[in-house]
Design an enzyme around this catalytic site. Structure first.
Site, PDB file in Angstrom:
ATOM      1  N   HIS A 252      -3.629  -5.485   2.337  1.00  0.00           N
ATOM      2  CA  HIS A 252      -3.330  -5.553   3.777  1.00  0.00           C
ATOM      3  C   HIS A 252      -3.991  -6.810   4.335  1.00  0.00           C
ATOM      4  CE1 HIS A 252      -2.053  -1.340   4.222  1.00  0.00           C
ATOM      5  NE2 HIS A 252      -3.079  -0.975   3.491  1.00  0.00           N
TER       6      HIS A 252
ATOM      7  N   CYS B 264       0.785  -1.217   0.000  1.00  0.00           N
ATOM      8  CA  CYS B 264       0.000   0.000   0.000  1.00  0.00           C
ATOM      9  C   CYS B 264       0.828   1.284   0.000  1.00  0.00           C
ATOM     10  CB  CYS B 264      -0.995  -0.021   1.144  1.00  0.00           C
ATOM     11  SG  CYS B 264      -2.437   0.973   0.782  1.00  0.00           S
TER      12      CYS B 264
HETATM   13  N1  GLN Z   1      -2.033   6.910   2.150  1.00  0.00           N
HETATM   14  C1  GLN Z   1      -2.154   6.076   0.999  1.00  0.00           C
HETATM   15  C2  GLN Z   1      -3.539   6.166   0.360  1.00  0.00           C
HETATM   16  O1  GLN Z   1      -4.422   6.582   0.945  1.00  0.00           O
HETATM   17  C3  GLN Z   1      -1.850   4.632   1.394  1.00  0.00           C
HETATM   18  C4  GLN Z   1      -2.861   4.090   2.363  1.00  0.00           C
HETATM   19  C5  GLN Z   1      -2.424   2.759   2.988  1.00  0.00           C
HETATM   20  O2  GLN Z   1      -1.239   2.410   3.114  1.00  0.00           O
HETATM   21  N2  GLN Z   1      -3.405   1.975   3.429  1.00  0.00           N
HETATM   22  O3  GLN Z   1      -3.705   5.762  -0.743  1.00  0.00           O
END
Ligand code: GLN
Length: 239
Positions: free
Chosen positions: A190, A92
């Site tokens: 995740h 992510c």
């Molecule tokens: N901040 C990034 C987004 O919103 C990654 C989010 C995350 O790692 N879950 O896309």
């Protein structure tokens, strides 16, 4: 054999228990008689030599902004390590920073290290929920959970990690999720990802060790995968 895992920014990029992926790698290595050493690599740290597998988790825009420029300073060393054969799993927010840049919802552009041929621009609506992918290159599926505002665009000819069977994936439109380039894997998944996708944990370990691994009894993991896959399917299409 020992396997050395370089855990980047574990105090900044670690949402949805992403660090649980390290525990799975350690246990699956141990069950095959390999010791797994975790080397934390934080802001200001040099990239040590001899790392077999790099790992970076996900995080909110704020945490990404706190580490992005430090990651760029490590960029050359990470590129060199990958050229020497190191493997890499990025999840992510970490995945986004392996591309050229991540532009957040305020239009602020965080530089990436360009290890993966992609770029990411945040949209208004967050893409949240269970995801199921088909990884044709491995003849397997990956199940996990996504929560991101970023829409990731792969360059022409770049390899996605998988085809989206349920969920949003990279951008909610292309039908693809993640990116893979040699032993470098990026994904929005995740969960953490690896407990319910043991084949992928073994893929990373095999890449890091340069050996194929003997199979394990993954009955429990298979059940966890099935539950996660069913939740994703129940979610149906994308938007
Ligand atoms: N901040 C990034 C987004 O919103 C990654 C989010 C995350 O790692 N879950 O896309």
């Amino acid at each position: 054999m020992n396997v050395s895992v370089g855990h980047l920014y574990r105090d900044y990029l670690n949402i949805y228990a992403d660090r649980g992926n390290i525990a799975v790698l350690a246990e699956r290595a141990r069950l095959r008689g390999h010791d797994l050493e975790v080397v934390p690599i934080g802001p200001g740290d040099d990239v040590p030599d001899g790392i077999d597998l790099f790992y970076v988790g996900g995080g909110q825009d704020r945490e990404q902004a706190l580490v992005a420029r430090d990651l760029v300073r490590k960029g050359d060393a990470l590129h060199a390590a990958v050229e020497r054969g190191a493997a890499f799993l990025a999840v992510c927010g970490g995945y986004q920073l392996l591309g050229r840049f991540y532009r957040d919802r305020n239009g602020e552009e965080l530089p990436g290290i360009g290890l993966l041929p992609l770029q990411t621009i945040a949209g208004e609506r967050r893409m949240i929920g269970d995801v199921l992918l088909e990884c044709g290159w491995a003849g397997r599926t990956l199940a996990g959970f996504e929560n991101h505002a970023g829409r990731t665009e792969l360059d022409e000819g770049a390899e996605p990690l998988g085809r989206v069977l349920a969920g949003f994936g990279n951008d909610g439109r292309s039908g693809f999720e993640g990116c893979r380039l040699g032993r470098v894997y990026g994904t929005y998944l995740h969960g953490p990802l690896l407990p319910r996708n043991p084949w992928f944990a073994d893929r990373l370990l095999a890449d890091a060790l340069g050996v194929e691994l003997s199979p394990l009894d993954d009955e429990l993991e298979a059940q966890a995968h099935a539950v996660s896959a069913q939740r994703a399917r129940a979610r149906g299409g994308r938007y």
